[in-house]
Design an enzyme around this catalytic site. Structure first.
Site, short mmCIF file in Angstrom:
data_model
loop_
_atom_site.label_atom_id
_atom_site.label_comp_id
_atom_site.label_asym_id
_atom_site.label_seq_id
_atom_site.Cartn_x
_atom_site.Cartn_y
_atom_site.Cartn_z
N HIS A 174 72.72 34.22 -55.86
CA HIS A 174 73.64 33.35 -55.11
C HIS A 174 75.10 33.63 -55.44
O HIS A 174 75.96 33.58 -54.56
CB HIS A 174 73.29 31.88 -55.37
CG HIS A 174 74.01 30.93 -54.49
ND1 HIS A 174 73.80 30.85 -53.13
CD2 HIS A 174 74.96 30.00 -54.77
CE1 HIS A 174 74.57 29.93 -52.61
NE2 HIS A 174 75.29 29.39 -53.59
N THR A 212 70.94 33.58 -60.54
CA THR A 212 70.37 34.10 -59.29
C THR A 212 71.39 34.94 -58.54
O THR A 212 72.57 35.01 -58.90
CB THR A 212 69.91 32.94 -58.38
OG1 THR A 212 71.07 32.24 -57.93
CG2 THR A 212 68.97 31.99 -59.11
N ALA A 229 83.27 27.42 -51.77
CA ALA A 229 83.95 28.66 -51.41
C ALA A 229 83.52 29.21 -50.06
O ALA A 229 84.32 29.82 -49.34
CB ALA A 229 83.74 29.71 -52.49
N LEU A 230 82.27 29.01 -49.68
CA LEU A 230 81.82 29.52 -48.39
C LEU A 230 82.46 28.80 -47.21
O LEU A 230 82.52 29.35 -46.11
CB LEU A 230 80.29 29.43 -48.27
CG LEU A 230 79.52 30.46 -49.09
CD1 LEU A 230 78.02 30.20 -48.99
CD2 LEU A 230 79.85 31.88 -48.64
N CYS A 239 86.31 28.40 -57.15
CA CYS A 239 85.78 28.93 -58.41
C CYS A 239 84.28 29.14 -58.26
O CYS A 239 83.53 28.20 -58.00
CB CYS A 239 86.08 27.97 -59.55
SG CYS A 239 85.41 28.57 -61.12
N ILE A 240 83.87 30.38 -58.45
CA ILE A 240 82.46 30.76 -58.39
C ILE A 240 82.08 31.27 -59.77
O ILE A 240 82.65 32.26 -60.25
CB ILE A 240 82.22 31.84 -57.32
CG1 ILE A 240 82.80 31.40 -55.97
CG2 ILE A 240 80.74 32.15 -57.20
CD1 ILE A 240 82.96 32.54 -54.98
N ILE A 241 81.13 30.60 -60.41
CA ILE A 241 80.69 30.97 -61.75
C ILE A 241 79.29 31.57 -61.65
O ILE A 241 78.40 30.99 -61.03
CB ILE A 241 80.69 29.75 -62.69
CG1 ILE A 241 82.10 29.14 -62.77
CG2 ILE A 241 80.19 30.14 -64.08
CD1 ILE A 241 82.17 27.82 -63.50
#
Length: 154
Positions: free
Chosen positions: A92, A90, A60-61, A84-86
């Protein structure tokens, strides 16, 4: 071909539009579902397969830098960001979610180009799977609708 979207929104027609998709490969099982649903809906809206380009990036970045290059090319009436970021254990998750979202928004504003942001930010993989198909279709509809709206405003 006219296609009415769900809900009370306007009828949207993608004929003649050129749309680029940037797909993050991280969580590929989910982002592949997003991309498949998105492409299927673009086709249903009348966007020619030859007018859809798909560009994959690691995560994603990396999505905003490719969106920037595509926006600068002037070849597309809309862009679509898929990822998709799960949430993990942390910080992050917040970093990736916030920075990718800000980057996508900045590119759209800097170039006055509609970008449908379908980078999912979820708590669990199950949530991502439950949302991927609908969000992929939604991104296609948003891209086409916004491209047509900006045409009318020009």
């Amino acid at each position: 071909m006219q296609h009415a979207n769900q809900g009370t929104g306007p009828t949207i027609d993608g004929q003649g539009l050129s749309i680029a998709i940037v797909q993050a490969r991280f969580n590929a099982d989910i982002t592949d579902t997003l991309a498949r649903a998105c492409r299927d809906e673009l086709a249903a809206l009348g966007v020619a397969d030859s007018a859809i380009s798909l560009h994959q990036v690691p995560g994603a970045l990396e999505v905003p830098v490719v969106l920037e290059r595509l926006a600068r090319s002037g070849r597309h009436q809309a862009l679509i960001a898929l990822g998709c970021i799960i949430r993990g254990e942390t910080y992050h998750f917040e970093l990736v979610a916030n920075e990718s979202g800000a980057g996508v928004t900045r590119v759209g504003l800097d170039h006055a180009l509609p970008i449908a942001n379908a980078i999912l930010t979820v708590e669990t993989e199950a949530q991502a799977h439950a949302r991927a198909e609908d969000k992929g279709r939604d991104a296609a509809r948003v891209a086409v609708e916004m491209a047509r709206l900006l045409e009318r405003l020009a």
